[in-house]
Design a protein around this motif. Sequence first.
Motif, PDB file in Angstrom:
ATOM      1  N   CYS A  97     -35.287  -5.315 -46.842  1.00  0.00           N
ATOM      2  CA  CYS A  97     -34.482  -6.541 -46.938  1.00  0.00           C
ATOM      3  C   CYS A  97     -33.035  -6.156 -47.272  1.00  0.00           C
ATOM      4  N   ASP A  98     -32.130  -7.112 -47.166  1.00  0.00           N
ATOM      5  CA  ASP A  98     -30.750  -6.818 -47.562  1.00  0.00           C
ATOM      6  C   ASP A  98     -30.405  -7.451 -48.911  1.00  0.00           C
ATOM      7  N   CYS A  99     -31.393  -8.121 -49.532  1.00  0.00           N
ATOM      8  CA  CYS A  99     -31.098  -8.792 -50.804  1.00  0.00           C
ATOM      9  C   CYS A  99     -31.466  -7.944 -52.025  1.00  0.00           C
ATOM     10  N   ARG A 100     -32.212  -6.878 -51.828  1.00  0.00           N
ATOM     11  CA  ARG A 100     -32.606  -6.048 -52.969  1.00  0.00           C
ATOM     12  C   ARG A 100     -31.462  -5.132 -53.370  1.00  0.00           C
ATOM     13  N   LYS A 101     -31.031  -5.285 -54.618  1.00  0.00           N
ATOM     14  CA  LYS A 101     -29.998  -4.383 -55.123  1.00  0.00           C
ATOM     15  C   LYS A 101     -30.542  -2.949 -55.031  1.00  0.00           C
ATOM     16  N   PRO A 102     -29.789  -2.004 -54.521  1.00  0.00           N
ATOM     17  CA  PRO A 102     -28.333  -1.878 -54.490  1.00  0.00           C
ATOM     18  C   PRO A 102     -27.631  -2.495 -53.277  1.00  0.00           C
ATOM     19  N   LEU A 103     -28.365  -3.095 -52.364  1.00  0.00           N
ATOM     20  CA  LEU A 103     -27.700  -3.773 -51.239  1.00  0.00           C
ATOM     21  C   LEU A 103     -27.102  -5.091 -51.732  1.00  0.00           C
ATOM     22  N   PRO A 104     -26.051  -5.569 -51.086  1.00  0.00           N
ATOM     23  CA  PRO A 104     -25.308  -6.712 -51.621  1.00  0.00           C
ATOM     24  C   PRO A 104     -25.758  -8.087 -51.137  1.00  0.00           C
ATOM     25  N   GLY A 105     -26.934  -8.212 -50.532  1.00  0.00           N
ATOM     26  CA  GLY A 105     -27.354  -9.490 -49.966  1.00  0.00           C
ATOM     27  C   GLY A 105     -27.371 -10.647 -50.956  1.00  0.00           C
ATOM     28  N   MET A 106     -27.870 -10.410 -52.173  1.00  0.00           N
ATOM     29  CA  MET A 106     -27.891 -11.496 -53.167  1.00  0.00           C
ATOM     30  C   MET A 106     -26.472 -11.947 -53.503  1.00  0.00           C
ATOM     31  N   TYR A 107     -25.563 -10.984 -53.559  1.00  0.00           N
ATOM     32  CA  TYR A 107     -24.168 -11.313 -53.866  1.00  0.00           C
ATOM     33  C   TYR A 107     -23.535 -12.095 -52.712  1.00  0.00           C
ATOM     34  N   ARG A 108     -23.905 -11.762 -51.477  1.00  0.00           N
ATOM     35  CA  ARG A 108     -23.436 -12.552 -50.334  1.00  0.00           C
ATOM     36  C   ARG A 108     -23.944 -13.990 -50.443  1.00  0.00           C
ATOM     37  N   GLN A 109     -25.218 -14.137 -50.844  1.00  0.00           N
ATOM     38  CA  GLN A 109     -25.788 -15.481 -51.014  1.00  0.00           C
ATOM     39  C   GLN A 109     -25.011 -16.263 -52.066  1.00  0.00           C
ATOM     40  N   ILE A 110     -24.650 -15.594 -53.148  1.00  0.00           N
ATOM     41  CA  ILE A 110     -23.879 -16.253 -54.214  1.00  0.00           C
ATOM     42  C   ILE A 110     -22.514 -16.680 -53.685  1.00  0.00           C
ATOM     43  N   ALA A 111     -21.838 -15.784 -52.947  1.00  0.00           N
ATOM     44  CA  ALA A 111     -20.521 -16.103 -52.382  1.00  0.00           C
ATOM     45  C   ALA A 111     -20.618 -17.313 -51.464  1.00  0.00           C
ATOM     46  N   THR A 112     -21.682 -17.365 -50.657  1.00  0.00           N
ATOM     47  CA  THR A 112     -21.880 -18.496 -49.742  1.00  0.00           C
ATOM     48  C   THR A 112     -22.164 -19.774 -50.512  1.00  0.00           C
ATOM     49  N   ARG A 113     -23.060 -19.693 -51.483  1.00  0.00           N
ATOM     50  CA  ARG A 113     -23.444 -20.879 -52.259  1.00  0.00           C
ATOM     51  C   ARG A 113     -22.244 -21.522 -52.951  1.00  0.00           C
ATOM     52  N   TYR A 114     -21.360 -20.680 -53.504  1.00  0.00           N
ATOM     53  CA  TYR A 114     -20.214 -21.197 -54.254  1.00  0.00           C
ATOM     54  C   TYR A 114     -18.931 -21.241 -53.425  1.00  0.00           C
ATOM     55  N   ASP A 115     -19.033 -20.793 -52.174  1.00  0.00           N
ATOM     56  CA  ASP A 115     -17.886 -20.771 -51.264  1.00  0.00           C
ATOM     57  C   ASP A 115     -16.689 -20.079 -51.913  1.00  0.00           C
ATOM     58  N   VAL A 116     -16.937 -18.854 -52.405  1.00  0.00           N
ATOM     59  CA  VAL A 116     -15.892 -18.074 -53.069  1.00  0.00           C
ATOM     60  C   VAL A 116     -15.914 -16.631 -52.563  1.00  0.00           C
ATOM     61  N   ASP A 117     -14.766 -15.997 -52.682  1.00  0.00           N
ATOM     62  CA  ASP A 117     -14.650 -14.562 -52.480  1.00  0.00           C
ATOM     63  C   ASP A 117     -14.987 -13.941 -53.834  1.00  0.00           C
ATOM     64  N   LEU A 118     -15.859 -12.955 -53.848  1.00  0.00           N
ATOM     65  CA  LEU A 118     -16.283 -12.367 -55.120  1.00  0.00           C
ATOM     66  C   LEU A 118     -15.334 -11.287 -55.638  1.00  0.00           C
ATOM     67  N   ALA A 119     -14.252 -11.031 -54.934  1.00  0.00           N
ATOM     68  CA  ALA A 119     -13.291 -10.025 -55.394  1.00  0.00           C
ATOM     69  C   ALA A 119     -12.815 -10.379 -56.799  1.00  0.00           C
ATOM     70  N   GLY A 120     -12.986  -9.432 -57.716  1.00  0.00           N
ATOM     71  CA  GLY A 120     -12.538  -9.622 -59.088  1.00  0.00           C
ATOM     72  C   GLY A 120     -13.506 -10.358 -59.991  1.00  0.00           C
ATOM     73  N   VAL A 121     -14.619 -10.852 -59.442  1.00  0.00           N
ATOM     74  CA  VAL A 121     -15.609 -11.561 -60.255  1.00  0.00           C
ATOM     75  C   VAL A 121     -16.368 -10.536 -61.105  1.00  0.00           C
ATOM     76  N   PRO A 122     -16.456 -10.725 -62.423  1.00  0.00           N
ATOM     77  CA  PRO A 122     -17.224  -9.787 -63.236  1.00  0.00           C
ATOM     78  C   PRO A 122     -18.721  -9.920 -62.961  1.00  0.00           C
TER      79      PRO A 122
END
Length: 179
Positions: A97-122
Motif C-alpha cells: 500500500c502507499d499509506c503505510r509509513k514510511p510511505l507518505p500516503g496517510m499524509y497525502r490523505q491528510i493534505a487532501t482532507r484539510y485542503d492544505v499544503d503540509l510544508a512546514g506542518v509539524p
Amino acid sequence: MKLIILDRDGVINHDSDAFVKSPDEWIALPGSLQAIARLSQADWTVVVASNQSGLGRGLFDMATLTAIHAKMRREVAVAGGAIDAIFICPHLPDEGCDCRKPLPGMYRQIATRYDVDLAGVPAVGDSLRDLQACAAMGCVPWLVKTGNGIKTMAKGGLPEGTRVADDLAAVVDVLLGEA
C-alpha cells in the motif's frame, strides 16, 4: 489553520511490541493528554496518523480499534483537548500500500482532507518511518524520546531538519513558545 500531525503509539500512549490490542492496553504517556489539550486550546487542529497492522494481522478488529480510539478521544477531552481526525493504515508491511509509513500516503490523505499544503506542518513520531513519511510531504519532523525514540535516535539517519524533544509536552512547549 495551525495543523499538527501525531503518531499514536510511543507519542501519545505507551507502545507495545505485542501491539495495543484493547482499550485496557491503551495507556496514555505522562503529559501527552495535557499537551494535546494545550494545542487545542491554542486553536491547533490535532490529527493522528498511525500504522495499525494489528488489524491486518487479525490481532484486533475495527470495532476494537474504534473503542481504543474512543478511549483516547475521551481522555483527551477530559484533559480539555480534542483530536480532530485519526488516519490509519491497516495493512501489513508487505501488502504494498502507499499509506503505510514510511510511505507518505496517510499524509497525502491528510493534505487532501484539510485542503492544505503540509510544508512546514509539524509532525511528531518516535520511529524513523514516521519521520520519513512526514518529511516526504514537507512536514517538519519531530522525534520524541518516548516509545522507540531513543533507539531511533541512536540508529541515526534522521531526515534533514529533524527536531528532537524529550516528549510530546516538550514539543508543545516549543511550538506554543514560537507561536
